[in-house]
Structures are given as C-alpha cells and as structure tokens.
Design a protein around this motif. Sequence first.
Motif, PDB file in Angstrom:
ATOM      1  N   LYS A 130      17.343  15.736  -0.148  1.00  0.00           N
ATOM      2  CA  LYS A 130      16.881  15.012   1.036  1.00  0.00           C
ATOM      3  C   LYS A 130      17.938  15.050   2.139  1.00  0.00           C
ATOM      4  CE  LYS A 130      15.226  10.397   2.377  1.00  0.00           C
ATOM      5  NZ  LYS A 130      14.985   9.007   1.899  1.00  0.00           N
ATOM      6  N   VAL A 184      14.167  18.164   4.361  1.00  0.00           N
ATOM      7  CA  VAL A 184      14.930  18.587   3.191  1.00  0.00           C
ATOM      8  C   VAL A 184      15.943  19.658   3.569  1.00  0.00           C
ATOM      9  CG1 VAL A 184      12.978  18.109   1.670  1.00  0.00           C
ATOM     10  CG2 VAL A 184      13.300  20.416   2.558  1.00  0.00           C
ATOM     11  N   GLU A 212       9.549  14.288  -2.079  1.00  0.00           N
ATOM     12  CA  GLU A 212      10.904  14.560  -1.598  1.00  0.00           C
ATOM     13  C   GLU A 212      11.965  14.384  -2.686  1.00  0.00           C
ATOM     14  OE1 GLU A 212      11.723  12.030   1.715  1.00  0.00           O
ATOM     15  OE2 GLU A 212      11.699  10.178   0.538  1.00  0.00           O
TER      16      GLU A 212
END
Length: 381
Positions: free
Chosen positions: A173, A69, A168
């Motif tokens: 991302k 991330v 996520e």
Amino acid sequence: MVQEDLRMEDNEALAAALASPLPTLLIYIYEPLIWADKHYDNRHWNVVRESLLDLNQSLIHLNTKILSVTNEVIPFFTAIQERFQIAEVYSTEETGLQITYERDIEFAKYCKNRDILWKEFQNNGVIRGLRNRDTWRKSWYDYMNAPIISPSLNEEDYLSLGYIKIVEKTFQKLTLSVNKHNFQKGGRTEALVWQHSFFNERIEYYSQYISKPEMARYGCSRLSPYLAWGNLSIREVFQRAKRFKTESTHKKQANAFMSRLRWQSHFIQKFEQEPRMEFEAINRGFLDLEQPINLDFITAWKDGRTGYPLVDASLRCVAQTGYINFRMRSMVTSFLTHHLFQHFTTGSKWLARQFLDFEPGIHYGQMQMQGFYRNQYRSYL
C-alpha cells in the motif's frame, strides 16, 4: 489512472469506464522503475500524493476510493486478475518519456495475450498517430469547445470501499502523507483555488508581468503544475477563459492566456510525433556538433554559481520553489547550451527534477528551441 490524469472531472477514460455495465475499480500504481528515472523528484511525487488524498476525500460520499499501490504494471495486473476477471482497462493516452512509452508497449502486448481490451482516450487535444499538423489547429479547437465530461455520481458504478480495503491487503500500500514543503500543493481543490484567484484577480496583470522574473510569480496563472499532473484539463481551463473573456474588460489578457494554452498542446503534439528530441537535436544539422562535456561548468550552473547574477538567481529559485517564469527558463537553458557550450542533455534531466510542472513534451521543446535556435518559447503559463 496515469500519473498525469489525477482528476475525476472531464476525464473521458473514467467516464467510459463508468458507463460500462461492470463496476469500476479506480487504481493508481506507483511504478518504482518509472519514478527512479532521473527526470523525477520527490517534489513531483508530493503533487501526486496530495492529488490522491484530495481525490479520495471527494470519493467518500460514493463509498469508494482509489486503490493506490506500489508495483510495476504487469505484475500488478497479474496479481489483480487472481481476484477479478478483468474485461477492460481504461486510461488516458500519455505523451511521456521513452521509459513510459516502452512500458506501454509491453502492457499492450500483455493485454492482447490475455484478451483484455485496453481503451485509451485522447489527452488535451493531442492526437496519437498524426502524420502531419495541417489540420491540427482546427481539431484542437473542436476538442476544446466540446462539452465538459462529468463523472457518474452513482455509488453502484464504483467498486465499494469495503471490497477495496480487502483487495489492497494483497499489495504494498502507498503511504500518502506529505511533509510540509515550499512548493505549490497538488490536488484539484488547490488547482481550483489558483484558477479562481487568476481569473478573479491576477489576470489583470498577465500581459504586464509575464516576462518579469519576480512579478510573474503573481501575474502568471500558476496553473501549469495542475495541467501537467492532470488536476485540471486544458479544456476546462480554456472554457473558463472563454467565459471570462465575455464577462470582463481584460480581453487582451484572456486572449494571450488562451493562445498559450494552445501552444502548450502544440508542443506536446510535436513531442508525440518526434520523441527522439528527448535524446538528440531535432534538427539533424546539429547532430554532428561537438560539445565537449565540462563538469565544472555543469556543476556551477546547477548550483547557481556561474557568476551571472540573473542566471544564478533563476537557478537557485527554481531549485527552492519549483517555479520560474518562461523567459528565465529560456535564459538558463540558452546559457547552458550557448555560453557554456554544453549539450542540452547535460542539464535536461536536472531541470526536469526542478520544475514542479514538468511536462515532457513542453520540457524537451524548450530544450530544443533554446539549445539550438535561441528563439523565444511561450508555453509555460
């Protein structure tokens, strides 16, 4: 995972996390504040992306992947705690720049205030908090001769892929695709290819070619990017060299290479103990030396337009390929600081951006030694 810790094998932090009774979430955080620092370049980020892609490929059979991330560390952990009750964080100690050191101090405070146990593990024989190096050599060899640590291959020890895909969505991302480039490709798979070719073919020419600007591209190990970004541990490579030495007639070359592995850790250890070398002369006798900035000189040096053919060729080569051998690294630094009489900090960050194998401890050891002592420096592999 810290950005210089991009492997599963011989990763003590990972092994300790997997030994915990709780499932392990593998994370990589792209920290905008860190990557905006002038030491880093897109060529470095390509190594990280390629390494993460390679790691995720190796994790498919374990039904997991690395949560990758974009975020700063503390905001990330604040957000992830809304979904998980984090008990422990495991990582490898990082001998980095001032900016990463300050980040670590803040994160340590964060963990303490929230009763999170942050466990850090030694990295490549570098000892944190060491007062002197009287016994360091023995400690280093003890560390290098210790057994290689293998990760758990039990699927239930990892957080599942399906759950990670849900998590996520909470974060920005990372995009891991990489455009075609002219640099060595990152990742453990590539690292093992380079290691294989070195010990099975190229090491024969190691001592003969190491000082030659062109031939060093073939005769040197070319493993330094994979050590700098953690695709390989120094212990793995050291033990591979030991095995090679018992099996091969090229024992002199193996000894020379193993010596440089120790010198690499030695200079990182020095940086761990003297981090001010990022900013000023480590020898205080030079602190009052006046070196007036000449922007024309600095620009000509960076562009490879000094008029000195070997200097210019080396600077253009490293800008285009990310690699020059250690003698050329010494030469361009010495030329900047002695011939052009510019302070080492006028070129240190620019050179860091060029070196695909940028390692802060080695880099600033190089800048100090060539900037103030004219000594030879032999920690690039």
